[in-house]
Design a protein around this motif. Structure first.
Motif, PDB file in Angstrom:
ATOM      1  N   GLY A 145     -74.707 -60.190  15.811  1.00  0.00           N
ATOM      2  CA  GLY A 145     -73.631 -60.386  14.845  1.00  0.00           C
ATOM      3  C   GLY A 145     -74.273 -60.851  13.549  1.00  0.00           C
ATOM      4  O   GLY A 145     -75.503 -60.949  13.452  1.00  0.00           O
ATOM      5  N   LYS A 146     -73.485 -61.153  12.549  1.00  0.00           N
ATOM      6  CA  LYS A 146     -74.100 -61.621  11.309  1.00  0.00           C
ATOM      7  C   LYS A 146     -73.185 -62.609  10.593  1.00  0.00           C
ATOM      8  O   LYS A 146     -71.962 -62.568  10.703  1.00  0.00           O
ATOM      9  N   ALA A 147     -73.851 -63.528   9.916  1.00  0.00           N
ATOM     10  CA  ALA A 147     -73.123 -64.447   9.042  1.00  0.00           C
ATOM     11  C   ALA A 147     -73.758 -64.285   7.668  1.00  0.00           C
ATOM     12  O   ALA A 147     -74.973 -64.472   7.523  1.00  0.00           O
TER      13      ALA A 147
ATOM     14  N   GLU B 117     -71.761 -61.564  -0.148  1.00  0.00           N
ATOM     15  CA  GLU B 117     -70.750 -60.602   0.288  1.00  0.00           C
ATOM     16  C   GLU B 117     -69.990 -60.070  -0.930  1.00  0.00           C
ATOM     17  O   GLU B 117     -69.866 -60.751  -1.950  1.00  0.00           O
ATOM     18  N   HIS B 118     -69.504 -58.896  -0.860  1.00  0.00           N
ATOM     19  CA  HIS B 118     -68.814 -58.155  -1.922  1.00  0.00           C
ATOM     20  C   HIS B 118     -69.765 -57.761  -3.060  1.00  0.00           C
ATOM     21  O   HIS B 118     -69.807 -56.589  -3.426  1.00  0.00           O
ATOM     22  N   ALA B 119     -70.544 -58.730  -3.578  1.00  0.00           N
ATOM     23  CA  ALA B 119     -71.490 -58.370  -4.642  1.00  0.00           C
ATOM     24  C   ALA B 119     -72.449 -57.294  -4.129  1.00  0.00           C
ATOM     25  O   ALA B 119     -72.869 -56.396  -4.875  1.00  0.00           O
TER      26      ALA B 119
ATOM     27  N   PRO C 288     -69.163 -48.926   3.632  1.00  0.00           N
ATOM     28  CA  PRO C 288     -69.860 -50.202   3.780  1.00  0.00           C
ATOM     29  C   PRO C 288     -71.164 -50.244   2.995  1.00  0.00           C
ATOM     30  O   PRO C 288     -71.782 -49.206   2.751  1.00  0.00           O
ATOM     31  N   SER C 289     -71.586 -51.442   2.629  1.00  0.00           N
ATOM     32  CA  SER C 289     -72.857 -51.579   1.893  1.00  0.00           C
ATOM     33  C   SER C 289     -74.045 -51.256   2.783  1.00  0.00           C
ATOM     34  O   SER C 289     -75.127 -50.958   2.290  1.00  0.00           O
ATOM     35  N   GLY C 290     -73.863 -51.382   4.103  1.00  0.00           N
ATOM     36  CA  GLY C 290     -74.980 -51.198   5.035  1.00  0.00           C
ATOM     37  C   GLY C 290     -75.557 -52.517   5.518  1.00  0.00           C
ATOM     38  O   GLY C 290     -76.399 -52.548   6.411  1.00  0.00           O
ATOM     39  N   LEU C 291     -75.074 -53.625   4.943  1.00  0.00           N
ATOM     40  CA  LEU C 291     -75.594 -54.943   5.318  1.00  0.00           C
ATOM     41  C   LEU C 291     -75.314 -55.269   6.794  1.00  0.00           C
ATOM     42  O   LEU C 291     -76.189 -55.719   7.527  1.00  0.00           O
ATOM     43  N   ASP C 292     -74.071 -55.025   7.219  1.00  0.00           N
ATOM     44  CA  ASP C 292     -73.702 -55.393   8.595  1.00  0.00           C
ATOM     45  C   ASP C 292     -74.547 -54.644   9.621  1.00  0.00           C
ATOM     46  O   ASP C 292     -75.072 -55.229  10.571  1.00  0.00           O
ATOM     47  N   GLY C 293     -74.669 -53.331   9.417  1.00  0.00           N
ATOM     48  CA  GLY C 293     -75.450 -52.522  10.364  1.00  0.00           C
ATOM     49  C   GLY C 293     -76.914 -52.941  10.376  1.00  0.00           C
ATOM     50  O   GLY C 293     -77.573 -52.923  11.423  1.00  0.00           O
TER      51      GLY C 293
ATOM     52  N   ARG D 144     -56.638 -62.697  10.672  1.00  0.00           N
ATOM     53  CA  ARG D 144     -57.355 -61.421  10.741  1.00  0.00           C
ATOM     54  C   ARG D 144     -57.087 -60.649   9.460  1.00  0.00           C
ATOM     55  O   ARG D 144     -55.979 -60.658   8.951  1.00  0.00           O
ATOM     56  N   ARG D 145     -58.086 -60.037   8.940  1.00  0.00           N
ATOM     57  CA  ARG D 145     -57.891 -59.251   7.729  1.00  0.00           C
ATOM     58  C   ARG D 145     -58.802 -58.040   7.794  1.00  0.00           C
ATOM     59  O   ARG D 145     -59.764 -58.030   8.557  1.00  0.00           O
ATOM     60  N   SER D 146     -58.477 -57.028   7.011  1.00  0.00           N
ATOM     61  CA  SER D 146     -59.318 -55.835   7.048  1.00  0.00           C
ATOM     62  C   SER D 146     -60.336 -55.914   5.913  1.00  0.00           C
ATOM     63  O   SER D 146     -59.992 -56.183   4.752  1.00  0.00           O
ATOM     64  N   THR D 147     -61.602 -55.729   6.268  1.00  0.00           N
ATOM     65  CA  THR D 147     -62.666 -55.762   5.261  1.00  0.00           C
ATOM     66  C   THR D 147     -62.393 -54.714   4.190  1.00  0.00           C
ATOM     67  O   THR D 147     -62.551 -54.979   2.995  1.00  0.00           O
ATOM     68  N   ALA D 148     -61.966 -53.520   4.647  1.00  0.00           N
ATOM     69  CA  ALA D 148     -61.743 -52.427   3.683  1.00  0.00           C
ATOM     70  C   ALA D 148     -60.722 -52.846   2.629  1.00  0.00           C
ATOM     71  O   ALA D 148     -60.893 -52.571   1.426  1.00  0.00           O
TER      72      ALA D 148
ATOM     73  N   GLY E  23     -68.310 -63.009   4.897  1.00  0.00           N
ATOM     74  CA  GLY E  23     -67.777 -61.668   5.156  1.00  0.00           C
ATOM     75  C   GLY E  23     -66.708 -61.304   4.146  1.00  0.00           C
ATOM     76  O   GLY E  23     -66.721 -61.766   2.996  1.00  0.00           O
ATOM     77  N   GLY E  24     -65.776 -60.498   4.586  1.00  0.00           N
ATOM     78  CA  GLY E  24     -64.784 -59.923   3.675  1.00  0.00           C
ATOM     79  C   GLY E  24     -63.857 -60.943   3.035  1.00  0.00           C
ATOM     80  O   GLY E  24     -63.352 -60.724   1.932  1.00  0.00           O
ATOM     81  N   GLY E  25     -63.578 -62.054   3.696  1.00  0.00           N
ATOM     82  CA  GLY E  25     -62.680 -63.068   3.139  1.00  0.00           C
ATOM     83  C   GLY E  25     -61.217 -62.760   3.398  1.00  0.00           C
ATOM     84  O   GLY E  25     -60.890 -61.837   4.159  1.00  0.00           O
TER      85      GLY E  25
HETATM   86  O1  PMV Z   1     -66.042 -58.700   6.834  1.00  0.00           O
HETATM   87  P1  PMV Z   1     -67.341 -58.160   7.289  1.00  0.00           P
HETATM   88  O2  PMV Z   1     -68.034 -58.970   8.338  1.00  0.00           O
HETATM   89  O3  PMV Z   1     -67.239 -56.730   7.688  1.00  0.00           O
HETATM   90  O4  PMV Z   1     -68.340 -58.243   6.029  1.00  0.00           O
HETATM   91  C1  PMV Z   1     -68.075 -57.461   4.903  1.00  0.00           C
HETATM   92  C2  PMV Z   1     -69.120 -57.649   3.852  1.00  0.00           C
HETATM   93  C3  PMV Z   1     -68.758 -57.010   2.514  1.00  0.00           C
HETATM   94  O5  PMV Z   1     -69.801 -57.327   1.605  1.00  0.00           O
HETATM   95  C4  PMV Z   1     -67.458 -57.580   1.975  1.00  0.00           C
HETATM   96  C5  PMV Z   1     -68.598 -55.493   2.614  1.00  0.00           C
HETATM   97  C6  PMV Z   1     -69.910 -54.733   2.805  1.00  0.00           C
HETATM   98  O6  PMV Z   1     -69.817 -53.528   3.122  1.00  0.00           O
HETATM   99  O7  PMV Z   1     -71.000 -55.305   2.633  1.00  0.00           O
END
Ligand code: PMV
Length: 323
Positions: free
Chosen positions: A8-10, A15-17, A137-142, A193-197, A280-282
């Motif tokens: 997982g990731k923290a 994030e977002h930037a 996605p930015s690719g960070l999570d993967g 719960r919220r959607s990152t998208a 994350g997405g906030g």
């Molecule tokens: O909410 P998460 O865990 O999927 O993190 C999203 C991170 C963002 O920077 C908001 C989106 C991204 O694709 O990097």
């Protein structure tokens, strides 16, 4: 069976930037998803994660079914498998559950098909599946789900402009492993719960309306990252906490906080945390709190406030199970 797992990731900073090309610093939550069984099938792909109430195959409606169909076509070969996995992070909480699921499935199907994929190809395939879950996605999570550890990531390759004075190892052209250990973090779940998208789209609209202001906030978040990284290297927890608080202010100015996160920030700081921020997405999801020596106090404060909480090492195992 070879051990098949994903992190997982923290996100500590960025994030977002990161969606707009800025760097991000994120740490892996080790073994967030681990395969308990991989059963061969004639060709069908399936996944079940009982802790998430997830049970899907490639004929299922919804994004997991679609991701499995995409995966079936993505990797060479046609053998199938049914994966049963155990998760130690909550789903949809900004801790990279969908990317962890994607990496796990890529590794399991590659194994079933006898395809030798190095980590860079695993993350490339997982990022394709992440597009089903998150659009763009930015690719960070993967990346963090694949490599784990403390990763300094951006969309473009690091090209002679990597930070100096930091012990770094290049894992992939755009991913640097930071060799410093980070202190344990308390993670509290807002329960929202919220959607990152949708959060990414919200920031996109704000940026369209006022690019100067939003790019200024992204730049502030970048400054927080470099200050935080520097503090981490010096073992300056107070400095790291200060950078996290400043980053949270920038995120809140982008309308990414919510009343529950604001409340958790207050609880964490009152219980002795040196810094805290959403991750994350906030709009909900989780809060990270840095509280060296006061972890139990912050854990209890979150729980008394009605929020689930747990403790993670930087890339060590979850110290205490999900609350
Ligand atoms: O909410 P998460 O865990 O999927 O993190 C999203 C991170 C963002 O920077 C908001 C989106 C991204 O694709 O990097």
């Amino acid at each position: 069976m070879r051990r098949i797992h994903a992190h997982g990731k923290a996100i500590l900073f960025g994030e977002h930037a990161v969606v707009y090309g800025h760097p991000a610093l994120a740490l892996g939550i080790e073994d967030a998803v681990v395969a308990r069984a991989v059963r061969p099938t004639a060709g069908r792909l399936g996944i079940s994660v009982p802790g998430w109430g997830l049970d899907a195959d490639q004929d299922s409606p919804g994004t997991v079914g679609e991701a499995l169909r995409r995966l079936a076509a993505l990797l060479p070969g046609d053998a199938g498998c049914e994966v049963e996995a155990e998760a130690s992070i909550p789903m949809g909480a900004g801790l990279g559950s969908s990317a962890a699921l994607a990496v796990l499935m890529v590794r399991a199907v590659a194994e079933a098909r006898g395809a030798a994929l190095d980590d860079d190809r695993v993350r490339a395939a997982a990022n394709e599946l992440e597009k089903v879950f998150h659009g763009n996605p930015s690719g960070l999570d993967g990346t963090v789900a694949t490599f784990g550890g403390l990763c300094l990531f951006r969309k473009a390759p690091w090209d002679g402009d990597a930070p100096s004075g930091v012990p770094l190892r290049l894992l992939a052209p755009n991913v640097l492993r930071v060799a410093w250990p980070a202190p344990p973090l308390v993670i509290g779940h807002s329960g929202v719960r919220r959607s990152t998208a949708s959060m990414v789209a919200r920031v996109g609209r704000l940026r369209e309306a006022d690019p100067t202001r939003v790019d200024g906030l992204f730049a502030t978040m970048g400054t927080c990252l470099w200050k935080g990284l520097d503090a981490l290297g010096r073992g300056d927890h107070a400095g790291l906490g200060k950078a996290m608080n400043a980053c949270q202010e920038a995120l809140a100015a982008l309308s990414l906080s919510c009343p529950e996160i604001d409340r958790m920030m207050d609880l964490a700081l009152a219980a002795g945390a040196l810094g805290a921020k959403l991750t994350g997405g906030g709009g909900g999801g989780c809060v990270l709190a840095l509280a060296p020596g006061r972890e139990q106090d912050v854990l209890e404060a979150f729980r008394r406030g009605g929020f689930d909480a747990f403790l993670v090492g930087v890339h060590g195992p979850t110290v205490e199970g999900k609350g």
